[in-house]
Design a protein around this motif. Structure first.
Motif, PDB file in Angstrom:
ATOM      1  N   ARG A   7       0.362  -1.453  -0.134  1.00  0.00           N
ATOM      2  CA  ARG A   7      -0.477  -0.087  -0.230  1.00  0.00           C
ATOM      3  C   ARG A   7       1.334   1.291   0.316  1.00  0.00           C
ATOM      4  O   ARG A   7       0.539   2.086  -0.945  1.00  0.00           O
ATOM      5  N   CYS A   8       2.264   1.102   0.764  1.00  0.00           N
ATOM      6  CA  CYS A   8       3.147   2.789   0.338  1.00  0.00           C
ATOM      7  C   CYS A   8       3.309   2.668  -0.807  1.00  0.00           C
ATOM      8  O   CYS A   8       3.660   3.659  -1.342  1.00  0.00           O
ATOM      9  N   ARG A   9       4.304   1.926  -1.007  1.00  0.00           N
ATOM     10  CA  ARG A   9       4.755   1.370  -2.659  1.00  0.00           C
ATOM     11  C   ARG A   9       3.671   2.287  -3.656  1.00  0.00           C
ATOM     12  O   ARG A   9       4.091   3.214  -4.018  1.00  0.00           O
ATOM     13  N   GLU A  10       2.424   1.994  -3.914  1.00  0.00           N
ATOM     14  CA  GLU A  10       1.147   2.733  -4.194  1.00  0.00           C
ATOM     15  C   GLU A  10       0.742   3.795  -4.270  1.00  0.00           C
ATOM     16  O   GLU A  10      -0.297   4.647  -4.930  1.00  0.00           O
ATOM     17  N   GLY A  11       1.064   4.438  -2.849  1.00  0.00           N
ATOM     18  CA  GLY A  11       0.716   5.959  -2.493  1.00  0.00           C
ATOM     19  C   GLY A  11      -0.216   5.697  -1.215  1.00  0.00           C
ATOM     20  O   GLY A  11      -1.820   6.941  -1.508  1.00  0.00           O
ATOM     21  N   ASP A  12      -1.054   4.228  -1.300  1.00  0.00           N
ATOM     22  CA  ASP A  12      -2.341   4.486  -0.129  1.00  0.00           C
ATOM     23  C   ASP A  12      -1.829   4.411   1.048  1.00  0.00           C
ATOM     24  O   ASP A  12      -1.814   3.654   1.619  1.00  0.00           O
ATOM     25  N   TRP A  13      -1.986   5.391   1.747  1.00  0.00           N
ATOM     26  CA  TRP A  13      -1.644   5.994   3.095  1.00  0.00           C
ATOM     27  C   TRP A  13      -2.399   5.129   4.046  1.00  0.00           C
ATOM     28  O   TRP A  13      -2.274   4.784   4.638  1.00  0.00           O
ATOM     29  N   GLU A  14      -3.423   5.909   2.932  1.00  0.00           N
ATOM     30  CA  GLU A  14      -4.996   5.518   4.099  1.00  0.00           C
ATOM     31  C   GLU A  14      -5.157   3.846   4.767  1.00  0.00           C
ATOM     32  O   GLU A  14      -4.712   3.965   6.015  1.00  0.00           O
ATOM     33  N   GLY A  15      -4.697   3.760   3.102  1.00  0.00           N
ATOM     34  CA  GLY A  15      -4.761   2.025   3.292  1.00  0.00           C
ATOM     35  C   GLY A  15      -3.328   0.772   4.375  1.00  0.00           C
ATOM     36  O   GLY A  15      -4.350  -0.010   5.075  1.00  0.00           O
ATOM     37  N   ALA A  16      -2.805   1.925   3.853  1.00  0.00           N
ATOM     38  CA  ALA A  16      -0.956   1.585   5.069  1.00  0.00           C
ATOM     39  C   ALA A  16      -1.284   1.577   6.839  1.00  0.00           C
ATOM     40  O   ALA A  16      -1.393   0.817   7.145  1.00  0.00           O
ATOM     41  N   HIS A  34       5.032   1.149  15.287  1.00  0.00           N
ATOM     42  CA  HIS A  34       4.809   1.982  15.547  1.00  0.00           C
ATOM     43  C   HIS A  34       5.483   2.951  14.693  1.00  0.00           C
ATOM     44  O   HIS A  34       4.501   4.265  14.198  1.00  0.00           O
ATOM     45  N   ASN A  35       6.637   2.603  14.106  1.00  0.00           N
ATOM     46  CA  ASN A  35       7.608   3.792  13.507  1.00  0.00           C
ATOM     47  C   ASN A  35       6.566   3.788  11.998  1.00  0.00           C
ATOM     48  O   ASN A  35       6.613   5.083  11.513  1.00  0.00           O
ATOM     49  N   ASN A  36       6.199   2.821  11.263  1.00  0.00           N
ATOM     50  CA  ASN A  36       5.986   2.694  10.246  1.00  0.00           C
ATOM     51  C   ASN A  36       4.752   3.347  10.092  1.00  0.00           C
ATOM     52  O   ASN A  36       3.927   4.073   9.251  1.00  0.00           O
ATOM     53  N   ARG A  37       4.032   3.493  10.854  1.00  0.00           N
ATOM     54  CA  ARG A  37       2.696   4.534  11.575  1.00  0.00           C
ATOM     55  C   ARG A  37       2.419   5.757  11.118  1.00  0.00           C
ATOM     56  O   ARG A  37       2.262   6.636  10.755  1.00  0.00           O
ATOM     57  N   ALA A  38       3.610   6.342  12.075  1.00  0.00           N
ATOM     58  CA  ALA A  38       3.819   7.179  11.994  1.00  0.00           C
ATOM     59  C   ALA A  38       4.033   7.949  10.575  1.00  0.00           C
ATOM     60  O   ALA A  38       3.885   8.974  10.280  1.00  0.00           O
ATOM     61  N   ALA A  39       4.918   7.421   9.885  1.00  0.00           N
ATOM     62  CA  ALA A  39       5.293   7.161   8.642  1.00  0.00           C
ATOM     63  C   ALA A  39       4.366   7.458   7.829  1.00  0.00           C
ATOM     64  O   ALA A  39       4.072   8.488   7.368  1.00  0.00           O
ATOM     65  N   ALA A  40       3.172   6.836   7.488  1.00  0.00           N
ATOM     66  CA  ALA A  40       2.401   6.615   7.205  1.00  0.00           C
ATOM     67  C   ALA A  40       1.243   8.774   7.782  1.00  0.00           C
ATOM     68  O   ALA A  40       0.449   8.860   6.517  1.00  0.00           O
ATOM     69  N   LEU A  41       1.496   8.803   8.887  1.00  0.00           N
ATOM     70  CA  LEU A  41       0.979   9.402   9.351  1.00  0.00           C
ATOM     71  C   LEU A  41       1.182  11.048   9.212  1.00  0.00           C
ATOM     72  O   LEU A  41       0.892  11.999   9.117  1.00  0.00           O
ATOM     73  N   ILE A  42       2.840  10.391   8.289  1.00  0.00           N
ATOM     74  CA  ILE A  42       3.328  12.504   8.278  1.00  0.00           C
ATOM     75  C   ILE A  42       3.457  12.549   6.461  1.00  0.00           C
ATOM     76  O   ILE A  42       3.048  13.457   6.259  1.00  0.00           O
ATOM     77  N   GLU A  43       3.003  10.805   5.955  1.00  0.00           N
ATOM     78  CA  GLU A  43       2.162  11.065   4.267  1.00  0.00           C
ATOM     79  C   GLU A  43       0.975  12.302   4.279  1.00  0.00           C
ATOM     80  O   GLU A  43       1.049  12.401   3.206  1.00  0.00           O
ATOM     81  N   LEU A  44       0.479  12.075   5.473  1.00  0.00           N
ATOM     82  CA  LEU A  44      -0.946  12.381   5.181  1.00  0.00           C
ATOM     83  C   LEU A  44      -1.098  13.838   6.181  1.00  0.00           C
ATOM     84  O   LEU A  44      -2.347  14.533   5.772  1.00  0.00           O
ATOM     85  N   GLY A  45       0.269  14.100   6.530  1.00  0.00           N
ATOM     86  CA  GLY A  45      -0.050  15.180   7.422  1.00  0.00           C
ATOM     87  C   GLY A  45      -0.493  15.588   8.344  1.00  0.00           C
ATOM     88  O   GLY A  45      -1.641  16.333   9.258  1.00  0.00           O
ATOM     89  N   HIS A  46      -1.261  14.316   9.060  1.00  0.00           N
ATOM     90  CA  HIS A  46      -1.565  13.912  10.499  1.00  0.00           C
ATOM     91  C   HIS A  46      -0.272  14.464  11.072  1.00  0.00           C
ATOM     92  O   HIS A  46      -0.089  13.152  12.554  1.00  0.00           O
ATOM     93  N   TRP A  47      -0.132  15.204  11.813  1.00  0.00           N
ATOM     94  CA  TRP A  47       0.874  16.213  12.745  1.00  0.00           C
ATOM     95  C   TRP A  47       0.637  15.747  13.977  1.00  0.00           C
ATOM     96  O   TRP A  47       1.465  15.621  14.676  1.00  0.00           O
ATOM     97  N   GLU A  48      -0.106  15.990  14.729  1.00  0.00           N
ATOM     98  CA  GLU A  48      -0.380  16.156  15.649  1.00  0.00           C
ATOM     99  C   GLU A  48      -0.548  14.455  16.269  1.00  0.00           C
ATOM    100  O   GLU A  48       0.357  14.166  17.098  1.00  0.00           O
ATOM    101  N   GLN A  49      -0.781  13.349  15.487  1.00  0.00           N
ATOM    102  CA  GLN A  49      -0.668  12.235  15.816  1.00  0.00           C
ATOM    103  C   GLN A  49       1.056  11.694  15.435  1.00  0.00           C
ATOM    104  O   GLN A  49       0.861  10.612  16.667  1.00  0.00           O
ATOM    105  N   VAL A  50       1.588  12.267  14.889  1.00  0.00           N
ATOM    106  CA  VAL A  50       2.718  11.363  13.865  1.00  0.00           C
ATOM    107  C   VAL A  50       3.533  12.140  16.123  1.00  0.00           C
ATOM    108  O   VAL A  50       4.325  10.856  15.962  1.00  0.00           O
TER     109      VAL A  50
END
Length: 69
Positions: A7-16, A34-50
């Motif tokens: 999903r990350c490779r495809e740019g599906d950050w919500e799915g990841a 946890h670290n990978n979740r943080a990376a997905a949150l960064i890509e989605l711009g969810h800064w408070e959760q990061v």
């Protein structure tokens, strides 16, 4: 079923993000998830959760048995 890496490779950050959150439901002390979740949150711009996701992953990497909440 596609996993979070595909999903990350495809740019599906919500799915990841959903995959990583499901992983953490099953394994709450998985530092990599946890670290990978943080990376997905960064890509989605969810800064408070990061901040909490990233710090939890780092704490688990350094302290065996530490719990994140």
């Amino acid at each position: 079923m596609r996993g979070p890496t595909a999903r990350c490779r495809e740019g599906d950050w919500e799915g990841a993000l959903r995959c990583y959150e499901r992983c953490l439901e099953l394994e709450p002390e998985d530092a990599t998830a946890h670290n990978n979740r943080a990376a997905a949150l960064i890509e989605l711009g969810h800064w408070e959760q990061v901040r909490s996701a990233g710090s939890c992953g780092r704490r688990l990497n350094s302290l065996a048995g530490s719990r994140c909440e």
